[in-house]
Design a protein around this motif. Structure first.
Motif, PDB file in Angstrom:
ATOM      1  N   ALA A 234      30.304  57.812  26.580  1.00  0.00           N
ATOM      2  CA  ALA A 234      30.683  57.745  25.195  1.00  0.00           C
ATOM      3  C   ALA A 234      32.072  58.380  25.065  1.00  0.00           C
ATOM      4  O   ALA A 234      32.671  57.780  24.207  1.00  0.00           O
ATOM      5  CB  ALA A 234      29.746  59.032  24.564  1.00  0.00           C
ATOM      6  N   LEU A 284      27.077  61.574  19.218  1.00  0.00           N
ATOM      7  CA  LEU A 284      26.611  60.598  18.141  1.00  0.00           C
ATOM      8  C   LEU A 284      27.422  60.422  16.891  1.00  0.00           C
ATOM      9  O   LEU A 284      27.729  59.257  16.370  1.00  0.00           O
ATOM     10  CB  LEU A 284      25.212  60.886  17.960  1.00  0.00           C
ATOM     11  N   LEU A 287      30.866  58.879  17.787  1.00  0.00           N
ATOM     12  CA  LEU A 287      30.733  57.278  17.958  1.00  0.00           C
ATOM     13  C   LEU A 287      30.631  56.877  16.425  1.00  0.00           C
ATOM     14  O   LEU A 287      31.403  55.753  16.302  1.00  0.00           O
ATOM     15  CB  LEU A 287      29.278  57.302  18.712  1.00  0.00           C
ATOM     16  N   ALA A 288      29.896  57.407  15.464  1.00  0.00           N
ATOM     17  CA  ALA A 288      29.675  56.590  14.256  1.00  0.00           C
ATOM     18  C   ALA A 288      30.821  56.622  13.528  1.00  0.00           C
ATOM     19  O   ALA A 288      31.070  55.687  12.786  1.00  0.00           O
ATOM     20  CB  ALA A 288      28.371  57.220  13.460  1.00  0.00           C
ATOM     21  N   VAL A 291      34.134  54.542  16.102  1.00  0.00           N
ATOM     22  CA  VAL A 291      34.033  53.321  16.990  1.00  0.00           C
ATOM     23  C   VAL A 291      34.595  52.177  16.423  1.00  0.00           C
ATOM     24  O   VAL A 291      34.913  51.387  16.938  1.00  0.00           O
ATOM     25  CB  VAL A 291      32.668  53.382  17.646  1.00  0.00           C
TER      26      VAL A 291
ATOM     27  N   VAL B 132      18.062  55.826  13.801  1.00  0.00           N
ATOM     28  CA  VAL B 132      19.349  56.316  14.029  1.00  0.00           C
ATOM     29  C   VAL B 132      20.182  55.205  15.049  1.00  0.00           C
ATOM     30  O   VAL B 132      21.096  54.771  14.414  1.00  0.00           O
ATOM     31  CB  VAL B 132      19.680  57.612  14.665  1.00  0.00           C
ATOM     32  N   MET B 136      22.961  52.512  13.732  1.00  0.00           N
ATOM     33  CA  MET B 136      24.342  52.467  14.201  1.00  0.00           C
ATOM     34  C   MET B 136      24.481  51.069  15.031  1.00  0.00           C
ATOM     35  O   MET B 136      25.688  50.577  14.971  1.00  0.00           O
ATOM     36  CB  MET B 136      24.158  53.636  15.437  1.00  0.00           C
ATOM     37  N   LEU B 140      27.186  49.625  12.248  1.00  0.00           N
ATOM     38  CA  LEU B 140      28.445  49.944  12.555  1.00  0.00           C
ATOM     39  C   LEU B 140      28.818  49.294  13.961  1.00  0.00           C
ATOM     40  O   LEU B 140      29.925  49.487  14.664  1.00  0.00           O
ATOM     41  CB  LEU B 140      28.451  51.568  12.949  1.00  0.00           C
ATOM     42  N   ILE B 142      27.651  49.707  17.038  1.00  0.00           N
ATOM     43  CA  ILE B 142      27.733  50.570  17.978  1.00  0.00           C
ATOM     44  C   ILE B 142      26.618  50.255  19.296  1.00  0.00           C
ATOM     45  O   ILE B 142      25.347  50.141  18.643  1.00  0.00           O
ATOM     46  CB  ILE B 142      27.605  52.007  17.825  1.00  0.00           C
ATOM     47  N   ILE B 146      24.094  53.841  24.947  1.00  0.00           N
ATOM     48  CA  ILE B 146      24.510  55.127  24.911  1.00  0.00           C
ATOM     49  C   ILE B 146      23.690  55.998  23.746  1.00  0.00           C
ATOM     50  O   ILE B 146      23.333  57.088  23.967  1.00  0.00           O
ATOM     51  CB  ILE B 146      26.016  55.019  24.700  1.00  0.00           C
ATOM     52  N   THR B 147      23.571  55.393  22.598  1.00  0.00           N
ATOM     53  CA  THR B 147      23.054  56.111  21.489  1.00  0.00           C
ATOM     54  C   THR B 147      21.451  56.475  21.636  1.00  0.00           C
ATOM     55  O   THR B 147      21.065  57.659  21.278  1.00  0.00           O
ATOM     56  CB  THR B 147      23.188  55.300  20.117  1.00  0.00           C
ATOM     57  N   LEU B 150      21.662  59.363  24.242  1.00  0.00           N
ATOM     58  CA  LEU B 150      21.772  60.611  23.559  1.00  0.00           C
ATOM     59  C   LEU B 150      20.752  60.998  22.660  1.00  0.00           C
ATOM     60  O   LEU B 150      20.462  62.210  22.659  1.00  0.00           O
ATOM     61  CB  LEU B 150      23.161  60.258  22.770  1.00  0.00           C
TER      62      LEU B 150
END
Lengths: 308, 355
Positions: A234, A284, A287-288, A291, B132, B136, B140, B142, B146-147, B150
């Motif tokens: 990340a 998190l 990133l939001a 990114v 979530v 994302m 977005l 993403i 990774i999310t 996490l």
């Protein structure tokens, strides 16, 4: 917050950020070549055990770091053989390498030191204060009275940046990650470049693991990598695949992790587990928030078959 | 991408799985030898501890396979849709917390209402945990790898906080919740054993998913989006975002059930380290099962047996149970490797040994 507390906070921020920086700088190079190595966590934990066993065997922390690098590289090699050599899916290969790395180190550790896990006492990597620089008020001791691995990270960030953006090697590496077909047409051996970039990333992650065991904890514990490999990935995104920014992003996360101990010490009445979750939530959120402005290498995670 | 790891035919998937297991057992035996252990003794105690008797098989192996089955189905569904949900572990913990919360809160309800409420809550919590990363990815851009990872850490610590804080047992001594009321407990599937109805529920979900993949429009859309979102959008006039949204959340909900069924069917309380990395093992389960619901049932039981056997191996032969993680990794790598060999042979031009 008085000045002593602030200094302590900055010191632990840097100390916690260094392993992330080491692993993330390596992963930056790997990802720039078009490979995402989710197995980084496996390389870190292998580096921690390799570093611990090496330091015991050679009775010195320096050679321990080298052993850690080798162990991390070896795990990176397993990933590279499957993901690059065979062209298997990178995400799944990386997941397997992480599971295998955590399991293997646990098994070796238990076999060698018993299931109860006797506390190892290792030769540690002592902090080295750099004259003059470490005297700078406030940030001096935080940045320049650290273990030698920290200085290695400071050095590697600009070196990686220079190689990546100012040399022919770096151009080939980035071409491999952005447009492998064009790179191949120009005579670049795409899979070889990716192999080397992945091994470098594995070795850097191994050094990060050795740092955890030798500079940080002074011992090895199962699962001591605690998801740092994933946070490092990340961090690469937050640092926009630029080694210099990646170093800063890693230190920022070190600060976030240091905050948990710090707020606790200041008497904030929040449960311990919430503090533990904090760096992950912050990752998190970052990133939001960030990114959208950056872009991954175009060929990231796509396997490549040479055209003969 | 998922098309590359989901063989087109069931027979191929089964052969691939068998090959991978054979390779893994071979490699595992060599590793044990290198580690200075006796592979034959290890194998014997592994078999005794997993399928040594009917009761061992039902009360240990099948019971261990239940969370792996739910989570494996969750991962298979997501991977089929091209969603890299590595987050089953966190979704499982969220589901366990949601289920146990309902069970501890609405204690007055009759079983007929309370049990469905518990399971529904674990579905919702698991789905919420997947929401979530889903948003994302869709809003977005993403990547979910990774999310979701996490979110696993956040889920594990959230559950840990629950059993140390808001949901801790009355006396406040142990890091666990109070035991849930009788009415919130899943009854036994086979009387006299520890195997609970959760196993049957997981089989029903497997059947529903199998029918959905093969017979319904949504199942076709999931497979199409998993193979190529662009092609699905252009050629099939499918909205990939909608398909990804549905499969991602459904995957989270099924993974949540893994946690809900565990607390309501077996432990009757939430503990800090409820899951032994089942959400990650589920990836091996799903892949070895060829991302097919039927295959996942077989491989979940296989991994249940492995985990049951590993416990026996540690007790009898002193072999660290962490070896099972190594075996899991080897299984995944063997599936990937064999699949690449299969793909290379399929792509080889005829007359060059391709027959």
């Amino acid at each position: 917050m008085n000045q002593i507390e602030l200094t302590l906070f900055l010191e632990s921020a840097v100390r916690l950020g260094i392993p992330l920086a080491l692993a993330a700088i390596g992963e930056t190079i790997t990802e720039r070549s078009g490979v995402i190595n989710i197995g980084l966590e496996g390389s870190i934990i292998a580096g921690a055990l390799g570093g611990a066993l090496g330091a015991l065997a050679f009775e010195g922390a320096g050679l321990g770091v080298l052993s850690g690098a080798m162990a991390g590289l070896l795990v990176g090699l397993v990933f590279a053989v499957f993901a690059i050599g065979l062209g298997a899916d990178q995400i799944i290969t990386g997941t397997a390498v992480t599971i295998g790395g955590l399991g293997m180190t646990g098994a070796i550790y238990q076999a060698r030191f018993g299931a109860t896990g006797t506390e190892l006492s290792l030769p540690t990597l002592a902090p080295v204060a750099i004259p003059v620089l470490s005297e700078i008020p406030l940030v001096g001791s935080a940045l320049f009275a650290q273990a030698p691995t920290a200085y290695f990270a400071y050095l590697m960030a600009p070196i990686a940046w220079y190689v990546l953006f100012k040399t022919a090697w770096g151009l080939e590496l980035r071409a491999t990650g952005e447009a492998p077909a064009a790179a191949e047409a120009a005579g670049v051996r795409v899979r070889l470049v990716r192999f080397m970039a992945t091994l470098f990333g594995g070795a850097m992650a191994g050094i990060a693991g050795a740092h955890l065991a030798l500079a940080h904890a002074g011992t090895f514990a199962e699962n001591m990598s605690a998801g740092k490999g994933f946070i490092a990935i990340a961090v690469v995104v937050l640092g926009r695949w630029n080694p210099l920014l990646v170093l800063f992003a890693a230190l920022f996360f070190g600060a976030a992790s240091a905050l948990q101990f710090f707020l606790q010490a200041l008497g904030f009445d929040l449960a311990y587990q919430i503090f533990l979750a904090f760096p992950y939530v912050l990752t998190l959120a970052a990133l939001a928030g960030w990114v959208g402005k950056s872009r991954a290498p175009a060929a990231l995670a796509l396997p490549w078959e040479p055209h003969r | 991408m998922s098309a590359g790891i989901a063989p087109a035919r069931a027979r191929e998937a089964a052969l691939l799985g068998l090959g991978a297991v054979t390779l893994t057992l071979g490699a595992g035996a060599v590793l044990l030898l290198l580690g200075g252990y006796d592979p034959v003794a290890a194998g014997a105690s592994m078999l005794r501890g997993s399928i040594g008797s009917w009761n061992t098989f039902v009360s240990i192996t099948l019971v261990r396979s239940v969370p792996l089955l739910f989570a494996g189905l969750a991962v298979a569904l997501a991977f089929r849709a091209g969603v890299w949900n590595i987050g089953a572990e966190g979704q499982l913990y969220a589901g366990a917390v949601g289920g146990v919360w309902v069970a501890l809160t609405f204690t007055g309800l009759p079983s007929l209402l309370l049990l469905p409420a518990v399971l529904l809550a674990s579905c919702l919590a698991g789905g919420l945990w997947a929401l979530v990363p889903t948003l994302m990815r869709l809003r977005l851009g993403i990547g979910e790898v990774i999310t979701t990872i996490l979110m696993n850490f956040v889920g594990i610590y959230m559950a840990a906080w629950m059993v140390h804080g808001p949901l801790q047992e009355q006396r406040g001594v142990f890091p666990q919740t109070d035991r849930i009321v009788e009415a919130a407990r899943l009854p036994a599937l086979i009387p006299g054993t520890r195997l609970h109805i959760g196993f049957g529920l997981a089989l029903v979900i497997a059947a529903v998913l199998a029918v959905m993949f093969r017979r319904t429009r949504l199942g076709f859309q999931i497979r199409a989006v998993g193979a190529s979102p662009q092609a699905a959008a252009v050629a099939g006039r499918i909205d990939p975002a909608r398909v990804i949204f549905i499969s991602f959340l459904a995957s989270g909900a099924i993974a949540g059930l893994a946690g809900g069924a565990e607390v309501s069917g077996l432990t009757y309380a939430l503990y800090e380290d409820l899951s032994d990395g089942w959400g990650y093992t589920a990836i091996a389960v799903a892949l070895l099962g060829g991302l097919r619901p039927g295959g996942v049932v077989v491989t979940a039981i296989f991994f249940g047996a492995l985990q049951a056997g590993a416990g026996a191996m540690q007790r009898d032969a002193g072999i660290p149970a962490a070896w099972v993680d190594v075996v899991e990794a080897l299984v995944i790598l063997a599936v990937l490797g064999l699949d690449r060999v299969r793909a290379a042979r399929a792509a080889a031009p005829t007359g060059e040994g391709g027959a």
